[in-house]
Design a protein around this motif. Structure first.
Motif, PDB file in Angstrom:
ATOM      1  N   GLY A 259      57.060  74.920  31.344  1.00 53.46           N
ATOM      2  CA  GLY A 259      57.640  76.190  30.929  1.00 53.46           C
ATOM      3  C   GLY A 259      57.270  76.601  29.529  1.00 53.46           C
ATOM      4  N   ALA A 260      56.621  75.719  28.761  1.00 56.65           N
ATOM      5  CA  ALA A 260      56.247  76.059  27.391  1.00 56.65           C
ATOM      6  C   ALA A 260      54.897  76.756  27.374  1.00 56.65           C
ATOM      7  N   LEU A 261      54.621  77.485  26.298  1.00 57.56           N
ATOM      8  CA  LEU A 261      53.379  78.235  26.151  1.00 57.56           C
ATOM      9  C   LEU A 261      52.646  77.795  24.895  1.00 57.56           C
ATOM     10  N   GLY A 262      51.337  78.113  24.877  1.00 59.04           N
ATOM     11  CA  GLY A 262      50.533  77.861  23.698  1.00 59.04           C
ATOM     12  C   GLY A 262      50.553  79.065  22.780  1.00 59.04           C
ATOM     13  N   PRO A 270      48.307  73.696  22.329  1.00 57.71           N
ATOM     14  CA  PRO A 270      47.308  73.361  21.304  1.00 57.71           C
ATOM     15  C   PRO A 270      46.768  71.956  21.525  1.00 57.71           C
ATOM     16  N   SER A 271      45.520  71.753  21.148  1.00 61.67           N
ATOM     17  CA  SER A 271      44.901  70.438  21.315  1.00 61.67           C
ATOM     18  C   SER A 271      45.396  69.470  20.252  1.00 61.67           C
ATOM     19  N   LEU A 272      45.348  68.185  20.598  1.00 56.17           N
ATOM     20  CA  LEU A 272      45.762  67.130  19.674  1.00 56.17           C
ATOM     21  C   LEU A 272      44.540  66.377  19.187  1.00 56.17           C
ATOM     22  N   ASN A 273      44.653  65.756  18.033  1.00 53.25           N
ATOM     23  CA  ASN A 273      43.623  64.823  17.587  1.00 53.25           C
ATOM     24  C   ASN A 273      43.791  63.567  18.432  1.00 53.25           C
ATOM     25  N   THR A 280      48.931  64.654  14.612  1.00 55.76           N
ATOM     26  CA  THR A 280      48.899  66.091  14.876  1.00 55.76           C
ATOM     27  C   THR A 280      50.322  66.627  14.734  1.00 55.76           C
ATOM     28  N   GLU A 281      50.458  67.734  14.021  1.00 55.71           N
ATOM     29  CA  GLU A 281      51.771  68.366  13.833  1.00 55.71           C
ATOM     30  C   GLU A 281      51.763  69.716  14.526  1.00 55.71           C
ATOM     31  N   ALA A 299      49.302  71.267  11.149  1.00 50.92           N
ATOM     32  CA  ALA A 299      48.335  70.395  10.485  1.00 50.92           C
ATOM     33  C   ALA A 299      47.989  69.220  11.383  1.00 50.92           C
ATOM     34  N   LYS A 300      46.739  68.749  11.280  1.00 52.74           N
ATOM     35  CA  LYS A 300      46.355  67.539  11.991  1.00 52.74           C
ATOM     36  C   LYS A 300      45.222  66.867  11.242  1.00 52.74           C
TER      37      LYS A 300
END
Length: 302
Positions: A259-262, A270-273, A280-281, A299-300
């Motif tokens: 149910g969440a969106l980008g 969003p992509s993660l490191n 990744t924040e 930030a990541k």
């Protein structure tokens, strides 16, 4: 006892002969009573009558009490009654008996008397007499209405207060003004801080609970962690929180959030490191228009 005239002998001499012979005579001798004295005494010798405690000297023709005439010993009834038939000699015992009788005569329940230790009026079962404690009654009541708060009134006396919304009243625990959904009004918040929740390992599933804090730190230790999002904030309110993910051993871990969106308001988060140990924040806010939580890239590590 002002009428008592006495010679008090405080201590008897128990030795039959005290002192030593000399120019003044052999010293002191004592006998059971005056009648037991020798018919003819010796000059310079002191004679003691044990029954009265009186001392005598031999005058050459008879025995004379030292210090004046010989007085009969006071009896116990005379001592206790505080009376005497003529002059009497008073021993320490008779003086004590007289004092004890005087004290005993003073016991009573009226003014000027003495209260005894076992007086029934000293019992713990005595009901208190009528008295006041400010606004508190004898049986511990403040007013006659139950469930009211207490406050101090004139001169600090305790009295019943009231619940209400005006100055000088008390706010009840279920007052709508202190409910969770407080509308914000203009003002400044200084030194604002958010509570950080240390998750540890997120595992394969994690439920975000905003009652614990607004910033969640943890390690992605499973290939995928399914996040359960919080309930939508109440109408007219906004909400946001921060997710800080650290890649676990081997890296390559990811997240899902039903149910969440980008940030482009699609289902693509969003992509993660994905490098092990990298951080990744993501910032998450509730979008009222989309009725969904939206993840924004933060930030990541590079």
């Amino acid at each position: 006892m002002a009428n008592i005239r006495a010679i008090v002998v405080s201590k008897k001499v128990n030795a039959l002969t005290v002192g030593r012979p000399g120019p003044q005579g052999p010293g002191l001798k004592e006998y059971a009573n005056l009648a037991a004295f020798p018919a003819t005494g010796l000059a310079g010798l002191i004679y003691l009558a044990q029954d009265t405690g009186l001392i005598y000297r031999w005058t050459g023709s008879g025995y004379s009490a030292v210090g004046g005439a010989a007085y009969a010993a006071a009896t116990q009834p005379e001592a206790e009654a505080g009376t005497e038939a003529g002059l009497r000699s008073w021993s320490p015992l008779r003086v004590f008996q007289a004092a004890a009788a005087k004290v005993a005569s003073m016991f009573g329940t009226t003014a000027g008397t003495i209260c005894q230790g076992n007086d029934a009026r000293l019992s713990d079962a005595r009901p208190p007499t009528a008295h006041t404690h400010g606004g508190i009654s004898n049986d511990g009541k403040v007013g006659s209405t139950a469930g009211l708060p207490l406050k101090t009134g004139t001169a600090g006396a305790v009295e019943a207060g009231a619940f209400g919304t005006a100055a000088g009243t008390f706010c009840e625990g279920n007052d709508s003004r202190v409910a969770g959904a407080l509308p914000a009004t203009g003002g400044t918040i200084n030194n604002y801080r958010e509570m950080v929740v240390t998750v540890g390992n997120f595992g394969s599933a994690y439920t975000i609970d905003l009652s614990l804090g607004s910033e969640f730190h943890g390690t992605l230790d499973q290939t995928t962690c399914a996040l359960t999002m919080p309930a939508a904030p109440a109408a007219g309110l906004s909400a946001s929180f921060v997710m800080v993910f650290t890649q676990g051993s081997g890296g390559g871990k990811g997240i899902t959030a039903s149910g969440a969106l980008g940030p482009d308001l699609t289902s693509a988060l969003p992509s993660l490191n994905t490098t092990a140990g990298k951080v990744t924040e993501l910032v998450v806010r509730y979008n009222r228009t989309k009725s969904a939580w939206v993840f924004y890239a933060g930030a990541k590590d590079a």
